[in-house]
Design an enzyme around this catalytic site. Sequence first.
Site, PDB file in Angstrom:
ATOM      1  N   GLY A 240       0.821  -1.208   0.000  1.00 51.78           N
ATOM      2  CA  GLY A 240       0.000   0.000   0.000  1.00 51.78           C
ATOM      3  C   GLY A 240       0.853   1.257   0.000  1.00 51.78           C
TER       4      GLY A 240
ATOM      5  N   ARG B 245       0.595   5.708  -1.959  1.00 60.06           N
ATOM      6  CA  ARG B 245       0.244   7.040  -1.435  1.00 60.06           C
ATOM      7  C   ARG B 245       0.242   7.008   0.098  1.00 60.06           C
ATOM      8  NH1 ARG B 245      -6.387   7.691  -2.061  1.00 60.06           N
ATOM      9  NH2 ARG B 245      -6.824   6.690  -0.074  1.00 60.06           N
TER      10      ARG B 245
ATOM     11  N   ASP C  86      -2.950  -7.099  -5.245  1.00 56.93           N
ATOM     12  CA  ASP C  86      -3.952  -7.067  -4.180  1.00 56.93           C
ATOM     13  C   ASP C  86      -3.440  -7.986  -3.065  1.00 56.93           C
ATOM     14  OD1 ASP C  86      -6.093  -7.481  -2.495  1.00 56.93           O
ATOM     15  OD2 ASP C  86      -7.563  -7.690  -4.104  1.00 56.93           O
ATOM     16  N   VAL C  87      -3.158  -7.413  -1.898  1.00 57.68           N
ATOM     17  CA  VAL C  87      -2.538  -8.214  -0.827  1.00 57.68           C
ATOM     18  C   VAL C  87      -3.452  -9.322  -0.302  1.00 57.68           C
ATOM     19  CG1 VAL C  87      -0.888  -6.453  -0.058  1.00 57.68           C
ATOM     20  CG2 VAL C  87      -3.194  -6.520   0.966  1.00 57.68           C
TER      21      VAL C  87
ATOM     22  N   ASN D  40       1.554  -2.237   5.339  1.00 61.01           N
ATOM     23  CA  ASN D  40       0.896  -0.945   5.533  1.00 61.01           C
ATOM     24  C   ASN D  40      -0.471  -0.862   4.856  1.00 61.01           C
ATOM     25  OD1 ASN D  40       0.926   2.219   5.774  1.00 61.01           O
ATOM     26  ND2 ASN D  40       0.708   1.789   3.595  1.00 61.01           N
TER      27      ASN D  40
ATOM     28  N   TYR E  16     -12.773  -2.572  11.345  1.00 58.15           N
ATOM     29  CA  TYR E  16     -11.421  -1.987  11.361  1.00 58.15           C
ATOM     30  C   TYR E  16     -10.716  -2.289  12.691  1.00 58.15           C
ATOM     31  CZ  TYR E  16      -7.860   1.665  10.601  1.00 58.15           C
ATOM     32  OH  TYR E  16      -6.684   2.359  10.427  1.00 58.15           O
TER      33      TYR E  16
ATOM     34  N   ALA F 102     -11.296  -4.698  14.833  1.00 55.74           N
ATOM     35  CA  ALA F 102     -10.970  -6.130  14.928  1.00 55.74           C
ATOM     36  C   ALA F 102      -9.763  -6.467  14.067  1.00 55.74           C
ATOM     37  CB  ALA F 102     -12.180  -6.958  14.505  1.00 55.74           C
TER      38      ALA F 102
ATOM     39  N   LYS G 109      -7.283  -4.467  13.190  1.00 53.64           N
ATOM     40  CA  LYS G 109      -6.047  -3.899  13.748  1.00 53.64           C
ATOM     41  C   LYS G 109      -5.664  -4.569  15.071  1.00 53.64           C
ATOM     42  CE  LYS G 109      -5.336  -0.902  10.430  1.00 53.64           C
ATOM     43  NZ  LYS G 109      -4.230  -1.060   9.485  1.00 53.64           N
TER      44      LYS G 109
ATOM     45  N   ILE H 164      -3.831  10.625  11.716  1.00 55.49           N
ATOM     46  CA  ILE H 164      -2.788  11.133  10.815  1.00 55.49           C
ATOM     47  C   ILE H 164      -3.466  11.744   9.587  1.00 55.49           C
ATOM     48  CG2 ILE H 164      -0.690  10.530   9.534  1.00 55.49           C
ATOM     49  CD1 ILE H 164      -0.518   9.951  12.593  1.00 55.49           C
TER      50      ILE H 164
HETATM   51  P1  NAI Z   1      -4.332   5.549   2.299  1.00 54.71           P
HETATM   52  O1  NAI Z   1      -5.718   5.152   1.909  1.00 54.71           O
HETATM   53  O2  NAI Z   1      -3.847   6.895   1.911  1.00 54.71           O
HETATM   54  O3  NAI Z   1      -3.278   4.468   1.782  1.00 54.71           O
HETATM   55  C1  NAI Z   1      -3.529   3.088   1.840  1.00 54.71           C
HETATM   56  C2  NAI Z   1      -2.920   2.443   0.612  1.00 54.71           C
HETATM   57  O4  NAI Z   1      -3.234   1.035   0.654  1.00 54.71           O
HETATM   58  C3  NAI Z   1      -3.523   2.998  -0.705  1.00 54.71           C
HETATM   59  O5  NAI Z   1      -2.492   3.350  -1.595  1.00 54.71           O
HETATM   60  C4  NAI Z   1      -4.371   1.845  -1.202  1.00 54.71           C
HETATM   61  O6  NAI Z   1      -4.491   1.813  -2.613  1.00 54.71           O
HETATM   62  C5  NAI Z   1      -3.608   0.644  -0.656  1.00 54.71           C
HETATM   63  N1  NAI Z   1      -4.440  -0.561  -0.636  1.00 54.71           N
HETATM   64  C6  NAI Z   1      -5.746  -0.656  -0.272  1.00 54.71           C
HETATM   65  N2  NAI Z   1      -6.179  -1.898  -0.438  1.00 54.71           N
HETATM   66  C7  NAI Z   1      -5.136  -2.642  -0.912  1.00 54.71           C
HETATM   67  C8  NAI Z   1      -4.971  -3.992  -1.281  1.00 54.71           C
HETATM   68  N3  NAI Z   1      -5.982  -4.868  -1.208  1.00 54.71           N
HETATM   69  N4  NAI Z   1      -3.760  -4.411  -1.732  1.00 54.71           N
HETATM   70  C9  NAI Z   1      -2.726  -3.525  -1.831  1.00 54.71           C
HETATM   71  N5  NAI Z   1      -2.825  -2.226  -1.481  1.00 54.71           N
HETATM   72  C10 NAI Z   1      -4.016  -1.789  -1.039  1.00 54.71           C
HETATM   73  O7  NAI Z   1      -4.276   5.357   3.868  1.00 54.71           O
HETATM   74  P2  NAI Z   1      -3.200   5.841   4.965  1.00 54.71           P
HETATM   75  O8  NAI Z   1      -3.865   6.824   5.830  1.00 54.71           O
HETATM   76  O9  NAI Z   1      -1.913   6.157   4.337  1.00 54.71           O
HETATM   77  O10 NAI Z   1      -3.092   4.488   5.824  1.00 54.71           O
HETATM   78  C11 NAI Z   1      -1.997   3.590   5.728  1.00 54.71           C
HETATM   79  C12 NAI Z   1      -2.115   2.584   6.854  1.00 54.71           C
HETATM   80  O11 NAI Z   1      -2.081   3.276   8.105  1.00 54.71           O
HETATM   81  C13 NAI Z   1      -3.423   1.783   6.845  1.00 54.71           C
HETATM   82  O12 NAI Z   1      -3.161   0.451   7.230  1.00 54.71           O
HETATM   83  C14 NAI Z   1      -4.256   2.470   7.899  1.00 54.71           C
HETATM   84  O13 NAI Z   1      -5.213   1.620   8.470  1.00 54.71           O
HETATM   85  C15 NAI Z   1      -3.190   2.881   8.900  1.00 54.71           C
HETATM   86  N6  NAI Z   1      -3.590   3.962   9.781  1.00 54.71           N
HETATM   87  C16 NAI Z   1      -3.883   5.211   9.290  1.00 54.71           C
HETATM   88  C17 NAI Z   1      -4.271   6.221  10.150  1.00 54.71           C
HETATM   89  C18 NAI Z   1      -4.587   7.603   9.677  1.00 54.71           C
HETATM   90  O14 NAI Z   1      -4.999   8.420  10.518  1.00 54.71           O
HETATM   91  N7  NAI Z   1      -4.404   7.931   8.399  1.00 54.71           N
HETATM   92  C19 NAI Z   1      -4.394   5.976  11.586  1.00 54.71           C
HETATM   93  C20 NAI Z   1      -4.069   4.645  11.990  1.00 54.71           C
HETATM   94  C21 NAI Z   1      -3.674   3.683  11.110  1.00 54.71           C
END
Ligand code: NAI
Length: 246
Positions: free
Chosen positions: A12, A15, A62-63, A89, A154, A156, A158, A187
Amino acid sequence: MELKDKVALVTGGARGIGREIALLFAKEGADIAICDVNAEVLGATQKEIESLGRKAITGVVDVTKSDQVDGFVQKILDKFKKIDILVNNAGITRDGLLVRMSEADWDLVLAVNLKGAFNCTKAVSKIMMKQRDGRIVNMASIIGIMGNAGQANYAASKGGLIALTKTIAKELASRNVRANAIAPGFIQTDMTAKLSDEVKGEMLKFVPLGKFGTVQDVANLALFLVSDDSAYITGQVVQVDGGMVM
Ligand code: NAI
């Protein structure tokens, strides 16, 4: 350079937090592999890494699909001959109160956030065990620690990721593979941009530092957890949340 000539796989990573981690690791000397389902921005992120003077390989993967993950891991091995670092991630949200949550939304979030990490860890840990060296970072969330109304799936996923982290830390420690989890608070990324100003204002009341975190705040912690500076740390959950949960 903390990661000179290391090879890191960031899931992931096209971005958001994953992209920032990939760029920081590249600045610290690592070659980078990124998999993501977002084909549109993958190419731009790859170019940014290469402009830092490092090699990069990207894959639309796709993971949740173990055959796609295994195929991409083989491509990384063909190109770089090793994988030193894995950052699980990739993550999504499909929020809603439990009584209204569809089975499909439950299954999808668990599949991406938890099974995705299982698929990638299984594929990469075999390589790390042979190498007798590896560092794994799982992107959990404070929601996996504290729970949150409207995020049963979500939370569950995490919470499960935290338990997975502790288990693989125990299973892989004898092969010198460390595994830790990061639990970010709020974030600023595209994932959280969709929340209303009202919700953001309410959340901020619970953050003692009085501001939201940045992708750099999370990436800095990820760098520490995969560097030799954290050589005696494994099986831990480190919060980067401005003091929101303590
Ligand atoms: P984001 O949505 O900007 O980035 C997530 C990335 O994962 C995207 O590029 C998306 O295309 C990719 N992705 C989604 N499904 C996928 C799949 N099946 N296979 C491969 N890639 C896939 O989200 P963000 O905010 O950067 O989050 C990154 C991680 O941090 C996530 O695991 C999220 O749960 C975690 N997180 C984020 C927080 C926040 O406040 N933004 C807070 C706590 C955790």
